[in-house]
Motif scaffolding. Structure first.
Motif, short mmCIF file in Angstrom:
data_model
loop_
_atom_site.label_atom_id
_atom_site.label_comp_id
_atom_site.label_asym_id
_atom_site.label_seq_id
_atom_site.Cartn_x
_atom_site.Cartn_y
_atom_site.Cartn_z
N LYS A 80 0.86 -1.19 0.00
CA LYS A 80 0.00 0.00 0.00
C LYS A 80 0.89 1.23 0.00
O LYS A 80 1.98 1.24 0.58
CB LYS A 80 -0.95 0.02 1.19
N ALA A 82 -2.80 -1.39 -2.49
CA ALA A 82 -2.83 -1.25 -3.95
C ALA A 82 -2.60 -2.59 -4.63
O ALA A 82 -3.08 -2.84 -5.74
CB ALA A 82 -1.76 -0.25 -4.39
N GLY A 112 -3.64 -1.49 -10.49
CA GLY A 112 -2.35 -1.78 -9.85
C GLY A 112 -1.26 -2.22 -10.81
O GLY A 112 -0.21 -2.71 -10.38
N THR A 123 1.89 -0.04 -10.41
CA THR A 123 2.42 -0.31 -9.07
C THR A 123 3.28 -1.56 -9.07
O THR A 123 4.33 -1.62 -8.42
CB THR A 123 1.26 -0.46 -8.06
N GLY A 161 -6.17 -4.53 -7.51
CA GLY A 161 -4.94 -4.95 -6.84
C GLY A 161 -4.74 -6.44 -6.72
O GLY A 161 -3.75 -6.90 -6.14
#
Length: 584
Positions: free
Chosen positions: A346, A354, A377, A380, A550
């Motif tokens: 996160k 995330a 995500g 990420t 995510g």
């Protein structure tokens, strides 16, 4: 000044220059103390009609020599002190920039560009002023004050000296109180200047958006509001700092009034000579400068201290991502086997994860496709491979070694990354493509990378070809040209891991197909991660995962995912329909 401790090493290194500058400054002050004695001698000789023309010429010549010596002395102390202050400015700006480069990505998510620019300009200028004129005024005012007082006491009436200096304690008390207010208000001024810089920088960067939405008038109003706040804060500062000089002049005026009254009485009564009276007034005039300098010194030092405090807040900031104690600095080359094992992540200051329970195994030399809706995500995921952020739970391995055990520098040097924003620098096309290299490389390598990225033909059509200078953020290129130039910049590194983060979204499907065909040879021996919204970009990947909120909700090959009738198939069907409509 506690905030200047950050510059301790610099000041120790340049202490000889400061010492030499101070010596020349003291010499100038000593020469200035001789002038009143010459005036005293001339006045007494004139009063007694004992001054001959030859003596007058001698005294005039002596005054000229003193003036020449004072001029030379002032030149040398400026050379030593002021230039050292400029070196401090150079040193501090380099140090600040270098430190900013070492900070983690998240720092720049929470600190505005305009604010950082204000630190690098306005704040550093205030520090330089404190280390230059500020130092001069401190030494000058302290030395002249002490030596002038000694000369006044030795050569004139003690009671006259006491009466003349009686108002000074009131001045010292007032300046101390005002200095604290100046420090606080100057800090507010610097903060509002940061807001002003940030507003201007953001508006200039987004000028095309402003114009396309016809928001010029509204943006002018917003800027005027910030500018008005900056103006108001400066006015509050000026109201205090502007009182310093009139206050000093008023108090020094009281001192002169006392000297004229009581000193005149002493001359009339014959207790001191007219020459003593003239010399005393000259010494008192010399004291006016230190009294004025006190105000300026307080002002300059408080401003410098406030700015140094703001700069220290950055210099004391620690990067979130650092090399660990278990770092294996001998690992320079990476094969590219990437493993995510129960990874949870996160973002800082965020409550929700995330990424949740991510498990992926990407063999070296294979290609992973990543698909998902906006905000699922995808970016990420690759940010964690680059260690732009550290995970909260789980493990990431590269070549079966924990990612934290790699030197950050070595890890990132082995990764070629094409980000979503396709940032280009305002230098030449050639320099943008060869950005990863410290030294000049063979032009043929640059041309070859541009050809594989399908941007070569566009570049040679530019006025100066590969030597064409781009506008800010590469604005003189189209979105597709920027994306392809960014791809060329990544593949020219010949990295072990190649990451394409939605880097073909601005090109048409035919160009995309040609680029992927060109990259086939490049990607053959590499570990590749391709993030895309278009299914056509990832359909030939060895393995594809689908992210949603995510989590990995689907995985498999293109054919397997199409037959699942889930998110991947839904996206695929919609895109196929869109292509059919476009071709009608």
């Amino acid at each position: 000044m506690k905030h200047f401790k950050t510059l301790k090493n610099f000041l120790l290194e340049h202490k000889k220059r400061y010492i030499l500058g101070i010596i020349w400054l003291v010499i100038v002050d000593i020469l200035q103390l001789i002038f009143p004695q010459i005036l005293k001698k001339i006045t007494d000789l004139l009063q007694s009609n004992q001054l001959s023309l030859d003596e007058l010429l001698n005294y005039a010549m002596l005054i000229m020599l003193l003036g020449l010596g004072t001029g030379l002395g002032r030149y040398f102390w400026r050379i030593y002190i002021q230039t050292t202050a400029r070196k401090a400015e150079y040193y501090l700006r380099n140090r600040l920039f270098s430190h900013l480069q070492s900070l983690s990505t998240n720092y720049f998510n929470t600190h505005k560009t305009g604010d950082l620019m204000a630190h690098a300009t306005n704040d550093i200028n205030a520090v330089r002023t404190a280390l230059g004129p500020g130092v001069v005024m401190i030494i000058d005012s302290v030395f002249i004050t002490i030596t002038t007082l000694i000369m006044m006491i030795k050569t004139t009436n003690l009671l006259l000296v006491i009466l003349a200096l009686f108002p000074l304690p009131f001045l010292a008390f007032s300046v101390q109180k005002m200095g604290k207010v100046i420090h606080k208000r100057f800090r507010n001024v610097q903060e509002t200047f940061s807001d002003l810089s940030d507003r201007a920088q953001e508006n200039f960067a987004g000028v095309r958006v402003v114009k396309s939405f016809v928001q010029e008038e509204e943006e002018i109003k917003k800027f005027s509001k910030v500018n008005k706040n900056n103006f108001d804060k400066n006015m509050k500062l000026i109201k205090v700092s502007g009182l310093l000089r009139p206050l000093i002049q008023f108090i020094s005026g009281i001192s002169f009034l006392i000297v004229i009254w009581y000193g005149g009485i002493l001359v009339i009564e014959g207790q001191i000579s007219l020459g003593d009276f003239v010399a005393f007034n000259s010494y008192l005039s010399l004291l006016v400068w230190p009294m004025m300098a006190i105000g300026w010194v307080i002002n300059i030092l408080q401003r410098g201290s406030a700015s140094m405090e703001r700069i220290n807040n950055i210099l004391f900031e620690k990067p979130d991502i650092t090399d660990s104690d278990n770092t294996l600095d001998t690992i320079n080359n990476i094969d590219g086997h990437i493993t995510f094992q129960n990874v949870w992540f996160k973002y800082p200051n965020s409550n929700g994860y995330a990424l949740k329970n991510i498990n992926i195994d990407i063999k070296e030399g294979t290609t992973l496709g990543v698909v998902g809706r906006t905000g699922s995500g995808k970016t990420t995921l690759v940010n964690l491979i680059l260690r732009l952020y550290d995970i909260d739970k789980g493990n990431i391995f590269i070549d079966n070694i924990p990612i934290r055990n790699f030197l950050i520098k070595n890890l990132r040097e082995n990764i070629g990354y094409v980000s979503q924003d396709n940032f280009l620098f305002s230098t030449t096309v050639k320099q943008n493509i060869s950005f990863a290299f410290e030294k000049d490389i063979d032009d043929n390598k640059i041309y070859n990378a541009a050809k594989k990225a399908e941007v070569y033909d566009n570049i040679i059509d530019f006025p100066n070809g590969f030597n064409t200078s781009l506008g800010e953020r590469g604005v003189t290129m189209s979105g597709g040209q920027r994306q392809r130039t960014a791809i060329a910049r990544a593949i020219i590194k010949d990295p072990s891991i190649l990451i394409l983060d939605d880097s073909l979204s601005s090109v048409d499907t035919q160009t995309e197909e040609r680029i992927l065909k060109n990259l086939k040879d490049v990607m053959e021996d590499k570990t590749n991660i391709i993030i895309a919204h278009r299914i056509s970009t990832v359909k030939n990947a060895d393995h594809i995962i689908v992210l949603d909120e995510g989590e990995i909700v689907e995985r498999g090959t293109h054919e397997e995912l199409v037959n699942n009738n889930k998110i991947y198939n839904d996206i695929y069907v919609k895109q196929m329909l869109e292509e059919k409509i476009e071709n009608i």
